[in-house]
Design an enzyme around this catalytic site. Structure first.
Site, PDB file in Angstrom:
ATOM      1  N   ASP A   1      -3.550  -8.971   0.569  1.00  0.00           N
ATOM      2  CA  ASP A   1      -3.564  -7.991  -0.355  1.00  0.00           C
ATOM      3  C   ASP A   1      -4.187  -8.092  -1.771  1.00  0.00           C
ATOM      4  O   ASP A   1      -3.498  -8.949  -2.422  1.00  0.00           O
ATOM      5  CB  ASP A   1      -2.178  -7.017  -0.662  1.00  0.00           C
ATOM      6  CG  ASP A   1      -2.113  -5.454  -0.347  1.00  0.00           C
ATOM      7  OD1 ASP A   1      -3.280  -5.101  -0.007  1.00  0.00           O
ATOM      8  OD2 ASP A   1      -0.840  -5.271  -0.102  1.00  0.00           O
TER       9      ASP A   1
ATOM     10  N   GLU B   1      -1.759   5.291   5.576  1.00  0.00           N
ATOM     11  CA  GLU B   1      -0.308   5.598   5.076  1.00  0.00           C
ATOM     12  C   GLU B   1       0.006   6.934   4.909  1.00  0.00           C
ATOM     13  O   GLU B   1      -0.576   7.696   3.856  1.00  0.00           O
ATOM     14  CB  GLU B   1      -0.297   4.819   3.853  1.00  0.00           C
ATOM     15  CG  GLU B   1       1.324   4.574   3.340  1.00  0.00           C
ATOM     16  CD  GLU B   1       1.740   3.543   2.656  1.00  0.00           C
ATOM     17  OE1 GLU B   1       1.160   2.360   2.020  1.00  0.00           O
ATOM     18  OE2 GLU B   1       2.863   3.472   2.058  1.00  0.00           O
TER      19      GLU B   1
END
Ligand code: KIV
Length: 291
Positions: A109, A207
């Site tokens: 990430d 998400e």
């Protein structure tokens, strides 16, 4: 009798049914899985031991998520995590998977503040994660990120995008809440997803978006594999924060999480049950784990 335990430098992992030998996960293999309708099972990992257990339990992908800011560092959000910390945890995870099967696709990430200023800054940060051993980098947001994604992909860096609830911008979003509920917001997410695929992103985390929207986006992206978290079961794969699915967390568990430790004899069995439930489509259950 054959000894099925996996020896790692960190100890011996508990014996379990041996996994059939697997080919290393790669971009072509992810595309093949997509084409034959096999779901992608992903979890987060932050250290060598859990990464080794997850590899032994059959996960396809591990995300070294900046959620480590909350899970490992006890911060209130992911905003304070640095690139140096992400590289450190990526190295740890990669060492763990190399000791067992070494077949897992590892995603690093890009933390807040490491890619927003310019495409060149994003390239330097992505290169650091790749040198730490990641196979792909992830960055959050749509619209302004499209040119950054194209720039990285043209330079040989596989990119995973992230839309919907983007935790690095939680303050701008007004909290951890479902995104894409109105038709206008849903349309914006559909458009951004297509732009990211066209720019070369080969994976997209969705998400906390409504299940029907996530399924729509998945159908419109044949070359970019959607990975849902709190977004229903119509995506190409699923991801959960590993500690959440093992039932260990500091705060409230989100509604979309299932505790796979319930009824499992070991962490490895719990992860194997998660992989099986993702693959057979029984997790997530849209009546329990979606909006
Ligand atoms: O940082 C992270 O772990 C993530 C997942 C929750 C998708 O971005």
């Amino acid at each position: 009798m054959t000894d099925t335990s996996a020896r790692t430098p960190y100890g011996t992992l508990p014996a379990a049914a041996p996994l059939p030998p697997r080919k290393p996960v790669s971009l072509p293999r992810l595309q093949e899985m997509r084409e034959r309708g096999e779901k992608i099972a992903m979890l987060t990992a932050y250290d060598a031991t859990f990464a080794a257990v997850a590899d032994a339990a059959g996960v396809d992908c591990l995300l070294v998520g900046d959620s480590l800011g909350m899970v490992c560092q006890g911060r209130p959000s992911t905003v304070g995590v640095t690139l140096e910390e992400m590289c450190y945890h990526t190295e740890c995870v990669v060492r763990g998977v190399r000791r067992v099967q070494g077949t897992v696709w590892v995603i690093g990430d890009l933390p807040f503040g490491s890619y927003q200023t310019s495409r060149e800054e994003a390239m330097r940060s992505a290169a650091a994660l790749m040198q730490a051993g990641a196979h792909m980098v992830k960055l959050e947001g749509g619209g302004w990120t499209v040119e950054t994604v194209r720039f990285l992909v043209e330079r040989g860096i596989p990119v995973c995008a992230h839309l919907g609830l983007t935790p690095q911008t939680v303050h701008a979003l007004g909290g951890y809440r479902v995104q894409g509920r109105s038709e206008a917001e849903a349309e914006r997410l559909r458009r951004q997803a297509l732009e990211l695929q066209d720019a070369g992103a080969t994976m997209l985390v969705l998400e906390m978006v409504p299940a029907t929207l996530a399924a729509d986006i998945t159908r419109q992206l044949p070359r970019c594999h959607t990975i849902g978290i709190g977004s229903g079961n119509g995506t190409a794969g699923q991801v959960l924060v590993m500690h959440d699915m093992l039932g260990i967390h500091l705060g409230r568990t989100p509604r979309f999480v299932r505790n796979f430790m319930e009824g499992a004899a070991s962490v490895r069995d719990a992860i194997a049950a998660y992989v099986a439930a993702v693959k057979d489509g029984s997790f997530p259950d849209n009546t329990l784990h979606a909006w």
